[in-house]
Design a protein around this motif. Structure first.
Motif, short mmCIF file in Angstrom:
data_model
loop_
_atom_site.label_atom_id
_atom_site.label_comp_id
_atom_site.label_asym_id
_atom_site.label_seq_id
_atom_site.Cartn_x
_atom_site.Cartn_y
_atom_site.Cartn_z
N ALA A 33 0.82 -1.21 0.00
CA ALA A 33 0.00 0.00 0.00
C ALA A 33 0.85 1.27 0.00
O ALA A 33 0.53 2.24 -0.69
CB ALA A 33 -0.95 -0.01 1.19
N ALA A 36 1.85 2.12 -3.43
CA ALA A 36 0.70 2.61 -4.21
C ALA A 36 0.45 4.09 -3.91
O ALA A 36 0.29 4.91 -4.81
CB ALA A 36 -0.54 1.78 -3.90
N VAL A 40 0.70 7.51 -6.24
CA VAL A 40 -0.39 8.49 -6.35
C VAL A 40 0.17 9.91 -6.14
O VAL A 40 -0.10 10.83 -6.92
CB VAL A 40 -1.52 8.19 -5.33
CG1 VAL A 40 -2.52 9.35 -5.27
CG2 VAL A 40 -2.22 6.89 -5.68
N TRP A 53 -8.04 7.84 -7.90
CA TRP A 53 -7.19 6.66 -7.95
C TRP A 53 -7.81 5.46 -7.25
O TRP A 53 -8.78 5.59 -6.50
CB TRP A 53 -5.82 6.96 -7.33
CG TRP A 53 -5.87 7.52 -5.94
CD1 TRP A 53 -5.90 8.85 -5.59
CD2 TRP A 53 -5.92 6.80 -4.70
NE1 TRP A 53 -5.96 8.98 -4.22
CE2 TRP A 53 -5.97 7.74 -3.66
CE3 TRP A 53 -5.92 5.44 -4.39
CZ2 TRP A 53 -6.03 7.37 -2.32
CZ3 TRP A 53 -5.98 5.07 -3.05
CH2 TRP A 53 -6.02 6.03 -2.03
N TYR A 55 -6.29 1.23 -5.94
CA TYR A 55 -5.29 0.17 -6.03
C TYR A 55 -5.88 -1.12 -5.48
O TYR A 55 -6.83 -1.10 -4.70
CB TYR A 55 -3.98 0.52 -5.31
CG TYR A 55 -4.04 0.58 -3.80
CD1 TYR A 55 -4.09 -0.59 -3.02
CD2 TYR A 55 -4.03 1.80 -3.13
CE1 TYR A 55 -4.14 -0.53 -1.63
CE2 TYR A 55 -4.06 1.86 -1.74
CZ TYR A 55 -4.12 0.69 -1.00
OH TYR A 55 -4.17 0.74 0.37
N ARG A 56 -5.33 -2.24 -5.94
CA ARG A 56 -5.65 -3.55 -5.39
C ARG A 56 -4.35 -4.33 -5.23
O ARG A 56 -3.56 -4.42 -6.15
CB ARG A 56 -6.60 -4.35 -6.28
CG ARG A 56 -6.77 -5.80 -5.78
CD ARG A 56 -7.86 -6.58 -6.45
NE ARG A 56 -9.19 -6.21 -6.00
CZ ARG A 56 -9.71 -6.46 -4.80
NH1 ARG A 56 -8.99 -7.05 -3.88
NH2 ARG A 56 -10.94 -6.11 -4.50
N TYR A 61 -7.50 -3.20 -0.80
CA TYR A 61 -7.79 -2.24 -1.86
C TYR A 61 -8.29 -0.93 -1.26
O TYR A 61 -8.81 -0.91 -0.13
CB TYR A 61 -8.84 -2.81 -2.84
CG TYR A 61 -10.21 -3.00 -2.23
CD1 TYR A 61 -11.16 -1.98 -2.22
CD2 TYR A 61 -10.54 -4.21 -1.62
CE1 TYR A 61 -12.39 -2.16 -1.64
CE2 TYR A 61 -11.77 -4.40 -1.04
CZ TYR A 61 -12.70 -3.37 -1.05
OH TYR A 61 -13.92 -3.54 -0.46
N VAL A 90 -1.74 -0.09 -9.09
CA VAL A 90 -2.40 1.17 -8.74
C VAL A 90 -2.66 1.92 -10.05
O VAL A 90 -1.86 1.85 -10.98
CB VAL A 90 -1.53 2.02 -7.78
CG1 VAL A 90 -0.16 2.32 -8.37
CG2 VAL A 90 -2.24 3.32 -7.39
#
Length: 198
Positions: A33, A36, A40, A53, A55-56, A61, A90
């Motif tokens: 994370a 990600a 961003v 935005w 993300y996973r 997520y 992401v």
């Protein structure tokens, strides 16, 4: 959609204009994370109207509408990621407002569509579930065993020598574990007993 999940090989971009608003989708592979969120921050344009935005990463997520009406930007981006079978990624979609309102449906299509097209064009790699086998072999069997590792796409992750031989931990694709166990046992005429690590 197949059960295979993919991750991105590299950062990719896709730009389009929709009713005079410019949209730029940028996607990147990430494994946690923090990476990600760093992506961003790195690609968001403070001069843009919105930087939305999602993300996973496995079961983790998040998404953000960045001021667009709730559910019209971040969630469609996340749905684009999931719809393409992408994981560990992401996507940031930046919008420069062009003076024409798109409405909620138009926003969902613009954000989701830009993200999906960006991911469609992205080079990707299947995520392969990996497993580990532990075994002990005599010195005389080591060379033959090492020569066969590529048959099972296996890598030696740990190697420890003792007076009687070598203890190995092999990393290999989950789908090849049974075959590797059977072949190693056969090859050693039952002297080597590879066991799967939890």
């Amino acid at each position: 959609m197949s059960d295979t999940l993919y991750t991105l090989d590299a950062i990719c971009q896709h730009a389009e204009e929709i009713k005079k608003s410019r949209f730029l989708a940028q996607a990147a592979p990430v494994t946690k994370a923090d990476d990600a969120l760093a992506f961003v921050r790195q690609v968001s344009d403070p001069a843009a109207t919105h930087n939305c935005w999602a993300y996973r990463i496995g079961q983790d997520y998040r998404f953000n509408d960045d001021g667009e009406p709730g559910g019209t930007a971040g969630r469609p981006i996340l749905q684009a990621i999931e719809g393409q079978g992408i994981d560990r990624a992401v996507v940031v979609v930046t919008r420069w407002y062009g003076g024409i309102k798109l409405g909620a449906g138009g926003l969902v299509r613009a954000y989701g569509g830009s993200a999906a097209e960006c991911l469609r064009r992205a080079p990707r790699t299947p995520i392969v579930a990996m497993a580990q086998l532990a075994l002990h072999c005599e010195f005389g069997e080591l060379a033959l065993l090492k020569a066969r590792l590529k048959d099972w796409m296996a890598q030696i992750e740990h190697e420890a020598f003792d007076a009687t031989g070598v203890s190995l931990v092999l990393g290999l694709p989950e789908s090849l574990v049974d075959e590797a166990q059977a072949r190693i046992t056969d090859m050693s005429r039952g002297r080597i007993h590879p066991r799967r690590l939890p």
